[in-house]
Scaffold this motif. Structure first.
Motif, short mmCIF file in Angstrom:
data_model
loop_
_atom_site.label_atom_id
_atom_site.label_comp_id
_atom_site.label_asym_id
_atom_site.label_seq_id
_atom_site.Cartn_x
_atom_site.Cartn_y
_atom_site.Cartn_z
N VAL A 184 0.84 -1.20 0.00
CA VAL A 184 0.00 0.00 0.00
C VAL A 184 0.87 1.25 0.00
O VAL A 184 0.60 2.22 -0.72
N ALA A 185 1.93 1.25 0.82
CA ALA A 185 2.84 2.40 0.86
C ALA A 185 3.51 2.60 -0.49
O ALA A 185 3.67 3.74 -0.96
N ASN A 186 3.90 1.51 -1.13
CA ASN A 186 4.50 1.60 -2.46
C ASN A 186 3.55 2.27 -3.44
O ASN A 186 3.93 3.20 -4.17
N ASP A 187 2.29 1.82 -3.47
CA ASP A 187 1.31 2.39 -4.39
C ASP A 187 0.99 3.85 -4.05
O ASP A 187 0.96 4.70 -4.92
N THR A 188 0.77 4.10 -2.76
CA THR A 188 0.30 5.43 -2.35
C THR A 188 1.37 6.50 -2.54
O THR A 188 1.13 7.53 -3.19
N PHE A 189 2.55 6.26 -1.98
CA PHE A 189 3.60 7.27 -2.08
C PHE A 189 4.13 7.39 -3.52
O PHE A 189 4.47 8.48 -3.96
N GLY A 190 4.17 6.27 -4.23
CA GLY A 190 4.58 6.33 -5.62
C GLY A 190 3.61 7.14 -6.45
O GLY A 190 4.02 7.93 -7.32
N TYR A 191 2.33 6.96 -6.19
CA TYR A 191 1.30 7.70 -6.94
C TYR A 191 1.38 9.20 -6.63
O TYR A 191 1.39 10.03 -7.53
N LEU A 192 1.44 9.53 -5.34
CA LEU A 192 1.45 10.94 -4.95
C LEU A 192 2.68 11.67 -5.49
O LEU A 192 2.57 12.74 -6.09
N VAL A 193 3.85 11.08 -5.27
CA VAL A 193 5.08 11.74 -5.74
C VAL A 193 5.14 11.75 -7.26
O VAL A 193 5.57 12.73 -7.87
N GLY A 194 4.67 10.67 -7.88
CA GLY A 194 4.67 10.63 -9.34
C GLY A 194 3.76 11.68 -9.95
O GLY A 194 4.12 12.31 -10.96
N VAL A 195 2.59 11.87 -9.38
CA VAL A 195 1.66 12.88 -9.90
C VAL A 195 2.22 14.28 -9.72
O VAL A 195 2.10 15.14 -10.60
#
Length: 307
Positions: A184-195
């Motif tokens: 979940v942390a991988n998906d969430t932080f990756g999504y936020l920082v990527g966006v």
């Protein structure tokens, strides 16, 4: 989970057969306005709601009803197997469904009640059943269909069953929960920082929206979660959480890119539209299927008997 938008792009189809342009332009515009997509193209309210609900159901089963958790994993394995099997029909690949479904349902139970040996036996038996069914059904494209069936068995039910092997380890429920939180942390932080900051694509031909900046965000967020879980929940050294976090992010990213590559090859965007805001079951399991074996191996090699 991929950072690509779940909406179907021009020239692509969903695995459930929906063709692009099925709605008139006005209908498409009103439907897009109703969804209110984010900058990355997701229906965030639906995605967050479904994600939280799934995580809550999994954690309740994990800590309070282990047998129900096994049933839940088996259901995910069967649904994921069904989605991949249907997606392959886009390329005229028809795998035998009875042995696939039976194997997908059996492997999680074999892992939980019989351990690695029983899981290995279930995989071999399921693969042999696939070969027999292919030989009995038709000789046309038999080799391709048989290999595709074995591929599905290894990708979906085998990999996800490692979570149940991990559950049988000392303090297993908390180790599984830690692995899920890291995904979940991988998906969430990756999504936020990527966006917010993503500018350099990792694999533009496979997943154009996944960036190196997002990957760095995944690593940073997962390391914080992993170290905290290792010290406060698992009662292990902080470095175990660090290693587990980095390995989980690497495995989750590989799983995400692997599914994106398969979908690109098939010319589809989502495995199905079963989960609002996410796509199909496999669009949620893509990271977990690769992270579960890594989490199990690290727990066995680096923290044997810890609890």
């Amino acid at each position: 989970m991929s950072e690509d938008p779940p909406s179907t792009r021009a020239g692509e189809r969903r695995a459930d057969g929906a063709a692009p342009g099925a709605l008139p332009p006005a209908g498409r515009r009103s439907r897009q306005r109703a969804r209110k997509p984010s900058r990355a193209g997701r229906n965030l309210p639906a995605a967050i709601g479904v994600g939280v609900a799934l995580l809550a159901i999994v954690l309740v089963g994990l800590f309070f009803m282990p047998s129900a958790f096994v049933v839940l994993v088996a259901a995910f394995a069967v649904l994921g197997t069904r989605e991949v099997s249907r997606a392959l029909t886009v390329k005229q690949i028809h795998v035998p469904l009875p042995p696939l479904y039976a194997g997908a349902a059996a492997m999680p139970f074999a892992a939980f009640y019989g351990g690695p040996e029983a899981l290995s036996f279930a995989l071999v038996a399921s693969a042999l059943a696939v070969l027999v069914f292919v030989c009995l059904e038709t000789a046309k494209d038999a080799a391709r269909n048989a290999m595709s069936g074995v591929f599905i068995l290894a990708w979906v039910p085998l990999f996800i069953s490692f979570a149940l092997l991990l559950l049988d380890e000392p303090n297993g429920a908390f180790k599984v929960a830690t692995m899920l939180l890291l995904v979940v942390a991988n998906d969430t932080f990756g999504y936020l920082v990527g966006v917010l900051f993503g500018k350099h694509p990792m694999a533009p031909k496979i997943s154009p929206k996944k960036s190196w900046e997002g990957f760095a965000g995944s690593v940073g967020g997962a390391v914080v979660v992993g170290v905290l879980c290792s010290v406060l929940i698992l009662h292990l050294q902080w470095w175990f959480g660090l290693v587990l976090a980095i390995a989980t992010v690497a495995a989750s990213t590989a799983g995400d890119l692997a599914e994106s590559m398969v979908k690109r090859e098939l010319g589809i965007k989502d495995m199905s539209n079963l989960l609002p805001g996410h796509g199909g079951i496999m669009d949620r399991l893509d990271s977990i299927t690769f992270a579960a074996p890594v989490g199990y191996l690290l727990a066995v090699l680096l923290a044997p008997g810890a609890g």
